[in-house]
Design an enzyme around this catalytic site. Structure first.
Site, mmCIF file in Angstrom:
data_model
loop_
_atom_site.group_PDB
_atom_site.id
_atom_site.type_symbol
_atom_site.label_atom_id
_atom_site.label_comp_id
_atom_site.label_asym_id
_atom_site.label_seq_id
_atom_site.Cartn_x
_atom_site.Cartn_y
_atom_site.Cartn_z
ATOM 1 N N LYS A 203 0.883 -1.174 0.000
ATOM 2 C CA LYS A 203 0.000 0.000 0.000
ATOM 3 C C LYS A 203 0.920 1.223 0.000
ATOM 4 O O LYS A 203 1.586 1.496 1.000
ATOM 5 C CB LYS A 203 -0.899 -0.026 1.227
ATOM 6 C CG LYS A 203 -1.906 -1.176 1.198
ATOM 7 C CD LYS A 203 -2.905 -1.085 2.334
ATOM 8 C CE LYS A 203 -3.860 -2.270 2.366
ATOM 9 N NZ LYS A 203 -4.747 -2.364 1.182
ATOM 10 N N ARG B 30 -8.920 -12.845 2.291
ATOM 11 C CA ARG B 30 -9.573 -14.075 1.823
ATOM 12 C C ARG B 30 -8.651 -15.275 1.989
ATOM 13 O O ARG B 30 -9.114 -16.400 2.121
ATOM 14 C CB ARG B 30 -10.037 -13.891 0.365
ATOM 15 C CG ARG B 30 -8.951 -13.721 -0.630
ATOM 16 C CD ARG B 30 -9.419 -12.992 -1.888
ATOM 17 N NE ARG B 30 -9.700 -11.577 -1.625
ATOM 18 C CZ ARG B 30 -10.082 -10.710 -2.558
ATOM 19 N NH1 ARG B 30 -10.235 -11.103 -3.808
ATOM 20 N NH2 ARG B 30 -10.315 -9.460 -2.243
HETATM 21 N N1 BES Z 1 -7.874 -4.651 4.233
HETATM 22 C C1 BES Z 1 -8.046 -4.351 2.865
HETATM 23 C C2 BES Z 1 -9.441 -3.819 2.548
HETATM 24 C C3 BES Z 1 -9.804 -2.469 3.122
HETATM 25 C C4 BES Z 1 -9.698 -1.344 2.349
HETATM 26 C C5 BES Z 1 -10.309 -2.360 4.400
HETATM 27 C C6 BES Z 1 -10.053 -0.116 2.866
HETATM 28 C C7 BES Z 1 -10.657 -1.139 4.918
HETATM 29 C C8 BES Z 1 -10.541 -0.009 4.160
HETATM 30 C C9 BES Z 1 -7.822 -5.593 2.023
HETATM 31 O O1 BES Z 1 -6.923 -6.508 2.516
HETATM 32 C C10 BES Z 1 -7.277 -5.146 0.698
HETATM 33 O O2 BES Z 1 -6.180 -4.686 0.677
HETATM 34 N N2 BES Z 1 -8.076 -5.328 -0.348
HETATM 35 C C11 BES Z 1 -7.695 -5.016 -1.671
HETATM 36 C C12 BES Z 1 -7.839 -6.248 -2.496
HETATM 37 C C13 BES Z 1 -7.296 -6.143 -3.879
HETATM 38 C C14 BES Z 1 -5.779 -6.025 -3.853
HETATM 39 C C15 BES Z 1 -7.687 -7.365 -4.664
HETATM 40 C C16 BES Z 1 -8.630 -3.921 -2.172
HETATM 41 O O3 BES Z 1 -9.826 -4.021 -1.935
HETATM 42 O O4 BES Z 1 -8.142 -2.968 -2.763
HETATM 43 MN MN MN Z 2 -4.893 -6.125 1.901
#
Ligand code: BES
Ligand code: MN
Ligand code: ZN
Length: 519
Positions: free
Chosen positions: A297, A372
């Protein structure tokens, strides 16, 4: 002499080893509440006033006292509208310093959620005064059933709002410490009801505390130990599987997410066996920090609050705590796969393939879709090892969910209308509302070229759900995506600022509703 120093070294070692886990869990008592039949001298009298009250005359008030209060009522045009407040210096002759009139609208139309909100706002108001002894009168709510429902919901809302996360303050501000003494119609019924709600609040506080913990404090093992401290005294059977056991059971999907960190994966299982039969399983995502892994991130806004990526796990722990505290006659088990998604020379790589507990293989399309991965094994464990009769998982899973629904609803995915209906009903009741999104038609989006499935796909929220569905097999299952829901930038209603314990109240209500509907 030599022996002694060796012993000292050993003692020091064990102290420092446990010091790194020194998160003490103490029951959080936010508000002191007592119920009585009669009123008593206090710094403040709070009077719950139904809508369209234009004349006030309480038992024990002289004509002069009523006249004075009613004059204030008229001048201020106070009529008991829900949420309205009027604070007066109590008339001479009353044994209170202040008199606060709190409008509650029509008692028959006051929802539990609205009553809780009134309690929160009452608490905030009182916290701004010097009142220590607060007497609350519900004399004007004459229907006994409504009287019990409303008074306890108001007290509960206040308790929820009065939580503070002050563990990391060297000089914490004083917590609200008033003594609330409630005059109610049915003391025994109010006490019994409040006890249930207080147990629920304790679960919410645990979830808030766990979710608020910074990444380096609330890592997988620390999270699990904290939950153990809270749950075992309530009679919950707690099992914690460490990284070696996780590997030995074949849960490579859970293991892989933390493989690059010194803090390895754990699996927490917390079983409240309030009844016989197969358990209801609640599986919560416990990613204790989400850097994204090698799919890092990269902007500060996306990484800053990722300590709250364990909100799902916190919610299932809190729900089991609440149900155990309520001594609910239900067989329910929380399963929390715990990880920390970090980078190192050993960390998982984009494109890697892992093998999950069920033997299926997963291509890592993104190391940032870690939720997941850990849930896959958590859900499989609930099905295969705990023989759950139904599985609901809850997770801060996708940014796509936030894009679709914001934080007004969480996203629900299920193919079982009985689960959907009971979850919707529970959500309405506690104002943690769910909105169902479709699964049908999206079956192909997690196909992988080289493995059985891939952990990415589009649309994003559906990809997460479709991926998880496989691991539930034939067990009735629902997935709740709570991304964005578990954190409040500012205090609002029953929630203080910070983590709000989202999901505890939803799941606790749901478990009871589902149990009833299945009986
Ligand atoms: N923990 C995040 C999702 C999230 C985003 C929670 C914003 C709270 C606020 C999750 O692990 C994530 O990073 N999801 C990605 C998945 C993608 C890389 C397929 C997303 O949703 O961008
Ligand atoms: Mn994530
Ligand atoms: Zn995450």
């Amino acid at each position: 002499m030599k022996k002694l120093s060796l012993w000292c070294a050993a003692a020091l070692l064990s102290i420092s080893a446990s010091a790194s886990l020194a998160l003490t869990a103490q029951p959080y008592i936010a508000t002191s509440v007592q119920f009585h039949q009669t009123q008593q001298k206090a710094d403040m009298l709070v009077l719950l006033v139904p809508a369209d009250t234009t004349e006030l005359k309480l038992s024990g008030w002289s004509r002069a006292t009523s006249n004075q209060v009613n004059r204030a009522l008229q001048v201020a045009e106070f009529n008991g509208k829900s949420g309205s407040k009027l604070e007066l210096v109590a008339p001479v002759g009353l044994e209170y310093g202040r008199l606060l009139l709190l409008g509650i609208g029509n008692p028959a139309e006051l929802s539990r959620a609205k009553a809780e909100e009134l309690g929160a706002s009452l608490g905030v108001h009182v916290n701004d005064t010097s009142a220590k002894q607060v007497q609350v009168s519900s004399q004007l709510i004459t229907d006994t059933t409504l009287n019990t429902e409303i008074t306890t919901a108001v007290a509960h809302g206040m308790e929820l709002r009065n939580y503070r996360f002050d563990r990391f303050k060297s000089k914490p501000a004083a917590r609200p410490a008033q003594q609330y003494r409630w005059q109610v119609a049915d003391v025994a019924a109010s006490q019994a009801r409040y006890q249930q709600l207080h147990a629920l609040a304790q679960g919410v506080f645990t979830a808030r505390e766990l979710t608020n913990l910074p990444g380096s404090s609330g890592y997988p093992e620390a999270f699990a130990q904290y939950a153990r401290q809270v749950l075992e005294p309530l009679g919950v059977k707690v099992t914690i599987l460490g990284p070696e056991q996780i590997k030995a059971l074949g849960m490579g999907s859970l293991y892989g997410v933390s493989q690059g960190s010194d803090k390895k994966a754990h699996l927490l299982i917390a079983h409240w066996q309030g009844a016989e039969g197969q358990p209801i399983a609640l599986v919560g995502k416990g990613n204790t920090f989400d850097t994204g892994g090698y799919n890092l991130k990269t902007d500060s806004a996306s990484i800053i609050r990722m300590h709250s990526d364990k909100a799902g796990a916190a919610a299932v722990v809190g729900a089991v705590q609440a149900l155990a505290g309520q001594k609910a006659p239900i067989n329910v088990v929380a399963v929390a796969p715990l990880s920390i998604n970090m980078i190192s020379g050993d960390a998982q790589l984009p494109g890697d393939v892992v093998t999950a507990g069920d033997g299926s293989t997963i291509e890592i399309g993104s190391t940032d879709a870690e939720g997941r991965l850990i849930l896959a094994d958590g859900i499989w464990y609930a099905r295969e090892h705990l023989k759950a009769r139904v599985i609901v998982d809850i997770a801060t899973l996708t940014g796509a969910k936030v894009g679709a629904l914001g934080t007004v609803y969480s996203a629900l995915f299920t193919e079982h209308s009985d689960i959907e209906q009971t979850l919707r009903q529970a959500g309405e009741r506690v104002q943690e509302r769910v909105w169902r999104l479709p699964l049908a038609g999206y079956e192909e989006i997690t196909k992988s070229r080289i493995a059985d499935r891939i952990n990415t796909g589009s649309p994003g929220a559906q990809a997460g759900a479709i991926f998880l569905k496989h691991f539930a097999g034939d067990t009735p299952w629902a997935h709740i995506d709570i991304a964005g829901d578990a954190f409040n930038a500012a205090a609002k209603g029953i929630h203080p600022e910070g983590s709000n314990g989202y999901g505890v109240r939803l799941l606790t209500e749901w478990v009871s509703l589902y149990q009833q509907s299945a009986e």
